[in-house]
Motif scaffolding. Structure first.
Motif, PDB file in Angstrom:
ATOM      1  N   PHE A  65       0.807  -1.217   0.000  1.00  0.00           N
ATOM      2  CA  PHE A  65       0.000   0.000   0.000  1.00  0.00           C
ATOM      3  C   PHE A  65       0.845   1.273   0.000  1.00  0.00           C
ATOM      4  N   ARG A 168      -6.322   2.602   0.013  1.00  0.00           N
ATOM      5  CA  ARG A 168      -5.325   2.319   1.041  1.00  0.00           C
ATOM      6  C   ARG A 168      -6.005   1.546   2.175  1.00  0.00           C
ATOM      7  N   VAL A 243      -9.892  -2.167   3.125  1.00  0.00           N
ATOM      8  CA  VAL A 243      -9.416  -1.222   2.105  1.00  0.00           C
ATOM      9  C   VAL A 243     -10.483  -0.149   1.883  1.00  0.00           C
TER      10      VAL A 243
END
Length: 244
Positions: A65, A168, A243
């Motif tokens: 990420f 992210r 996420v």
């Protein structure tokens, strides 16, 4: 069963009355904020030893990420003594948030022991209000053994989504309520009020996975486990990542 729980809670209340009296007088919170970091620095050594394999598994894909520069910007909410630092990838830029300023001296020690990280700052704030952190400014948010004690889980998860960049991740590892039909859950219910007072707002009976499922994440990877811990009350765990 409810009557039995009430009677046992009453007995524990009588035994721990001095703590409740200190709390009523407004003194216990100050005492707890002072002693809790000393307890936690010892507890986290044992916890990390017993949960090391699970933590390595959880944080194994953190670097995926990172931004285009390859540098991972990480925000740890409820950082405590910095027990997770050794599991973070080299070069990771770490910002820490905790409402208890008494953790700072323990963080400084952890930073010195983890030279592979780039420490940015320590912010004294609650996770429900992280206004010091800009919108969309971090790649990863980490939260371990924190959702059990925050005042508002929904609000802290909204703040997590706010500070995360698009696509992210939010990583979590939390102790939670046991299955309702078990003796462990019975004793969690009995001990929860005293536990909450003694351990700085920690709750034994929270079903934190429900708050995560309700949050506005596009993807949620969550596992329930019985953690290999000495204290049976906190063996029920969830861990994984979500996420944005």
């Amino acid at each position: 069963m409810e009557l039995t729980i009430f009677i046992l809670r009453l007995a524990i209340y009588i035994l721990t009355f001095p703590l409740y009296l200190l709390n009523f007088l407004g003194l216990w919170s100050w005492i707890c904020k002072k002693w809790f970091p000393y307890f936690l620095v010892r507890f986290t050594v044992i916890y990390n030893e017993q949960m090391a394999s699970k933590k390595r598994e959880l944080f194994s894909n953190l670097q995926e990420f990172a931004g285009p520069s390859g540098k991972l910007s990480l925000l740890e909410v409820g950082c405590g003594t910095g027990a997770n630092f050794k599991f973070y990838p080299p070069g990771c830029r770490v910002t820490c948030i905790d409402p208890n300023p008494n953790f700072e001296k323990f963080l400084i020690k952890s930073i010195a022991e983890n030279r592979h990280l780039q420490f940015e700052r320590f912010v004294v704030a609650a996770g429900e209000n992280m206004h010091q952190v800009a919108d969309g400014s971090v790649d990863v948010v980490v939260c371990t053994l924190v959702l059990c004690s925050v005042k508002n889980q929904e609000r802290i998860l909204r703040e997590v989504c706010r500070v995360l960049r698009p696509v992210r991740a939010f990583y979590f590892m939390e102790h939670v309520a046991a299955e309702c039909s078990t003796w462990n859950y019975f004793w969690q219910q009995v001990l929860d009020p005293a536990w909450h007072l003694l351990f700085d707002g920690c709750n034994l009976t929270r079903e934190s996975w429900k708050a995560l499922e309700r949050a506005s994440f596009s993807k949620l990877k969550l596992q329930h486990i019985q953690a290999p811990l000495s204290w049976e009350l906190v063996r029920p765990h969830i861990y994984g990542y979500a996420v944005k």
